[in-house]
Every structure is written in structure tokens, then in C-alpha cells.
Design an enzyme around this catalytic site. Structure first.
Site, PDB file in Angstrom:
ATOM      1  N   ASP A  78      12.986  25.630  14.399  1.00 62.74           N
ATOM      2  CA  ASP A  78      13.987  24.709  14.952  1.00 62.74           C
ATOM      3  C   ASP A  78      14.403  23.665  13.937  1.00 62.74           C
ATOM      4  OD1 ASP A  78      11.351  23.658  15.188  1.00 62.74           O
ATOM      5  OD2 ASP A  78      12.081  22.124  16.562  1.00 62.74           O
ATOM      6  N   ASP A 116      15.246  21.153   6.560  1.00 65.54           N
ATOM      7  CA  ASP A 116      13.997  20.867   7.263  1.00 65.54           C
ATOM      8  C   ASP A 116      14.004  21.694   8.545  1.00 65.54           C
ATOM      9  OD1 ASP A 116      11.832  19.801   8.647  1.00 65.54           O
ATOM     10  OD2 ASP A 116      12.820  17.896   9.066  1.00 65.54           O
ATOM     11  N   GLU A 146       9.091  22.481  16.895  1.00 60.33           N
ATOM     12  CA  GLU A 146       8.315  21.473  16.158  1.00 60.33           C
ATOM     13  C   GLU A 146       8.930  20.093  16.275  1.00 60.33           C
ATOM     14  OE1 GLU A 146       7.165  19.117  12.493  1.00 60.33           O
ATOM     15  OE2 GLU A 146       9.123  19.715  13.256  1.00 60.33           O
TER      16      GLU A 146
END
Length: 487
Positions: A78, A116, A146
Site C-alpha cells: 500500500d 514508499d 502498512e
């Protein structure tokens, strides 16, 4: 226009383009996960899903490496979804549009990029795809959710992994190895708010505070960037005291783990006070720009027309403004054990207020359980004084550093031999899944590293192309140097 597939290493960037093509906000990663599972199985790789939907892809060792320790490559699927005001983008439907800059960085068009943890995931996929990269047996673990509570790692099955070495590919500073991280917990506040009809002699006005840089609430919390909700709270307190402003509604922030870049409020003021309100906002904009000079120079206050039939009553309006101004935010304490690292902090992440009530979500982080408890206690105390119901959820453990880690020693040696000089050994204030994984698999030796990513959790997010190449070189060298398995 240059495309990602032209960058080196090409397999990694090609996989990152695939990640950009699939919408993957937290809790909406299953389409991407299922695509990756099908891709892996088409290549003859074994796959497995655990009970919460995390994906494991396994690849046998290359010739001559079967006696080496199995390595777990770990990242999360995610991404944080943030966009600039005025950017038309539906994160549930639209692909991310990456742009390759002449400055050597890749960013997105008005949104977060998803480097990220997309770059780490893409690197693991490139290892799985490679036909010429020497490596031991690989277990590539791709976790879900996460960024919104680490629920994928929290629910990870304890019978999924066999490897005893884990490389977490989710940090954002090239040349640094991370061996520890903060734990965290969400604090939730709620209270009812009474309202009344808007009197005929009052008019509704909308105040928008924009132009802040925002950022990651762990990595960037010490940079003293503005929190849009807190700044607007100060403005609202001044308007309430000086011009009898009454709050109609308030919205600030969109994610608990992102520094709020924008906030807005609708207020009701006596019609005769409109010009004075506009003048005060001009004064506050000048004050905030001076206060945040060099940090958030673009802070902007805008006054607009608004429509409202009701406003909060005197008590409710005052309570919301007081809560926004009284709740702690930012660094609470710097670590005395790990110099240069924030020990405890919190972020006022998401605030909403109006006829339906008041709600706030704050994310507290700390390297110490006692520090976490102390900061939570402060927030709960302020909330109770403000008439709120309080709760906590989503706690995740920190990752305790192990200076005697054999994997760390190997990483330092490989870095020294391939790049010269010494890699830095760090503890990060942001949360990593490593602490949770350590609890699931005691004895797992872990190391985290990655390329240079800047502006994570904000539309300024970008990744340095050159550091992606060296990150890939380091990963390949570490896999080739994996030690022989102990029987």
C-alpha cells in the site's frame, strides 16, 4: 518524454511502473496483490496467501547457492494517498503519473508517488524475475495495509516464513542501515457538539489554510513544519476572541501518519465584522509566514463565501477551538540513548468538527513503552478535560536494536567492499514492520535499507534515480554474500 522503463536498473523500474499503474491505497491493494500472484505463478514460482491476505512468493536458490541461508525480502504493497489542492485524481481508480525530472529525481504529477514502499517492492520483484542474479532461496513477503495500521503485519501467519534473515526494503536514506524503530499507537477522541440556528445578523465565511509542505509524521516530525490544523486553531481562537466568531465546521488533515498540509473552517460572524475578519487574516498570514520562514514559506490564508443554516453553540464552538489548541503535537523528547533520534512524538493527524460532533485521530510514536504511555496519557487527559470520549487502537511494537546482529555485520562489510567508506547505522523514529515481525518470528535477524526518498507522505514525494541504482547493487551484493546455512 522519458519513461520509467528507460531507467537503470530496468527490471526494477519496470516493476515500479506496474505498481504506479495499479491503484493501491491502504486497504485497497488486493487487485495489485492478485496481479502479482498471477504473475509469479505464470513464472512457475510458488505463492501463498495467509489469513489476512499477505502474499508470499518463493523462489529457489540459484545454482551453487542452495546451501545458503534463505533470505526474506519484505515490503508493503500500500501507499499513502495525498494530493495537492486542485489536483484531479481518484486514488481508487486513477494510476499514479510519474515524472522524470532533469534534476535526477522521479516524482508524481500533483500526488504522492508511492516510492514508499513501491521501490522496495519493485526491487524484490526484480530479484524474483532475474535469471542471472546469484541468490539463495528467496521468500518475498508483501504485506497489506502498512500505512493505515500495519494490520497486514499484525495478522501475519506464524507458519509462513522459514528464512532466518530478513531484509526490510522500506527505509529512505541511501548509505544507512536501520536496526531499530519506534513503536506507535493511535489515540481517538470524540464528543458530541450542540448547535443552533444561524441568526439573521450573522454570515458564514470559509477560511482555508494551505501551502504547507506536510510530510511523514515520523521521519519529518522534528523539522518543525507547520501542522495546518494547529495553525488554523490559533487563527480561530483569535477570531473568536476579537470578532465573536462562532465555529460551524472544521476539517484538518486526511491521514494520521501525514503532517496536515491543509485545513479549513466555516465560521459564523456578525455581518458587520466581515471586513475586520479579512484584515485579521491578512495579519495572521504575515505572522505565520514570518514564523515559518525557511520551513513553510508558502503558508496561505484565504477567505471565501460559505453557506450554513446552523452554527455550533457557544460552549461547543469554544470546546473545539480549545481542544485543537491544547492537544500536544510534535516532538515530546529526544532520545538520550540514541543521539540525534526523536524518542517520543505525536501527530494531530485528522480532525473533524460540526453538527455531527468532534473527532480527532492522533498517532503517538516512541522508542520507549514508557514514553508512549506518557504521551498517550497527556492526550487522553486533555481530551477528557475537553469532554471527549477517548480510546486507543492499532498499537504496534518498536524494533529493539541488536548491535551484535550478524546480518548487520555482513551488511557493513558488503557496503565497505562495494562502495568504500562506512555505512551509517541508524534507528528510525518512523514505524517499520520489523518490530511486529520479530514478535511473530523470534530469532529473525533483520536489516532495513533503501534509496533516497524525500517528502514521503506528501505530494512532494520523490526518489533519487542514482540512489535506486546503488540500492539495487547493494541488494544484489548482499544476496550473493549470504552465509552458509547452519545445520
Amino acid at each position: 518524454m522519458r519513461v520509467l522503463n528507460e531507467l537503470e536498473p530496468r527490471p526494477l523500474w519496470a516493476h515500479f511502473q506496474t505498481l504506479c499503474d495499479f491503484p493501491r491505497p491502504s486497504k485497497h491493494e488486493t487487485a495489485l496483490r492478485d496481479h502479482l500472484r498471477a504473475w509469479a505463478e505464470a513464472r512457475g514460482l510458488a505463492t501463498r496467501l495467509d489469513a489476512v491476505g499477505n502474499l508470499l512468493i518463493c523462489k529457489p536458490a540459484t545454482p551453487g547457492m542452495a546451501d545458503r541461508e534463505t533470505v526474506v525480502l519484505q515490503g508493503h504493497l500500500d501507499m499513502v494517498t495525498q494530493k495537492n489542492a486542485g489536483t484531479e485524481h481518484d486514488f481508487l481508480r486513477d494510476p499514479i503519473r510519474p515524472l522524470i525530472g532533469d534534476d535526477g529525481w522521479v516524482r508524481a504529477e500533483g500526488t504522492t508517488l508511492g516510492a514508499d514502499n513501491g521501490i522496495g517492492v519493485a526491487a524484490a520483484l526484480a530479484v524474483l524475475e532475474s535469471d542471472d542474479l546469484p541468490h539463495p532461496a528467496i521468500e518475498a513477503l508483501f504485506t497489506l495495509d502498512e500505512e493505515a495500521g500495519m494490520t497486514g503485519a499484525q495478522g501475519l501467519g506464524t507458519d509462513l516464513l522459514t528464512g532466518r534473515l530478513l531484509l526490510n526494503l522500506d527505509t529512505e536514506d541511501w548509505g544507512e542501515f536501520y536496526v531499530g524503530c519506534a513503536g506507535g499507537i493511535d489515540v481517538l477522541l470524540e464528543r458530541a457538539l450542540d448547535s443552533e440556528a444561524l441568526p439573521a445578523d450573522r454570515e458564514a465565511l470559509r477560511i482555508e489554510l494551505t501551502g504547507l509542505r506536510g510530510g511523514h509524521s515520523g521521519v519529518d516530525i522534528h523539522l518543525e513544519r507547520g501542522n495546518a490544523t494547529r495553525l488554523l486553531g490559533r487563527v480561530l481562537a483569535a477570531l473568536a476572541a476579537g470578532h465573536d466568531a462562532r465555529l460551524v465546521s472544521l476539517e484538518g488533515g486526511t491521514l494520521r501518519n501525514a503532517l496536515p498540509r491543509e485545513a479549513s473552517a466555516v465560521i459564523a460572524v456578525p455581518a458587520a465584522q466581515r471586513a475586520a475578519v479579512a484584515a485579521m487574516l491578512d495579519q495572521w498570514q504575515a505572522l505565520l509566514r514570518d514564523e515559518l520562514a525557511g520551513v513553510d514559506d508558502g503558508v496561505t490564508l484565504v477567505l471565501r463565501e460559505a453557506q450554513a443554516a446552523r452554527m455550533l453553540d457557544t460552549t461547543a464552538s469554544a470546546a473545539v477551538i480549545d481542544l485543537v489548541n491544547a492537544l500536544p503535537h510534535g516532538v515530546a523528547r529526544w532520545s538520550q540513548r540514541v543521539p540525534g533520534v526523536v524518542e517520543t512524538s505525536n501527530n494531530i493527524g485528522v480532525v473533524r468538527a460540526g453538527e455531527d460532533g468532534f473527532s480527532a485521530v492522533l498517532l503517538v510514536r516512541s522508542l520507549l513503552d514508557s514514553g508512549l504511555a506518557a504521551r498517550v496519557g497527556e492526550i487522553v487527559a486533555v481530551g477528557r478535560l475537553g469532554g471527549c470520549r477517548t480510546a486507543t487502537e492499532g498499537r504496534y511494537p518498536g524494533w529493539t536494536p541488536n548491535p551484535d546482529s550478524p546480518l548487520l555485520a555482513l551488511g557493513l562489510d558488503v557496503y565497505r567492499r562495494h562502495f568504500g567508506g562506512e555505512a551509517a547505522v541508524k534507528v528510525i523514529h518512523a514505524g517499520l514492520e520489523c518490530g511486529i515481525l520479530a514478535g511473530k518470528y523470534p530469532g529473525l535477524d533483520m536489516l532495513s535499507f533503501g534509496p533516497n526518498v524525500r517528502g514521503a507522505h506528501s505530494p512532494d514525494e520523490r526518489v533519487e534515480i542514482a540512489s535506486v541504482a546503488t540500492f539495487w547493487q547493494l541488494l544484489a551484493a548482499l544476496l550473493a554474500a549470504t552465509p552458509v546455512r547452519h545445520m
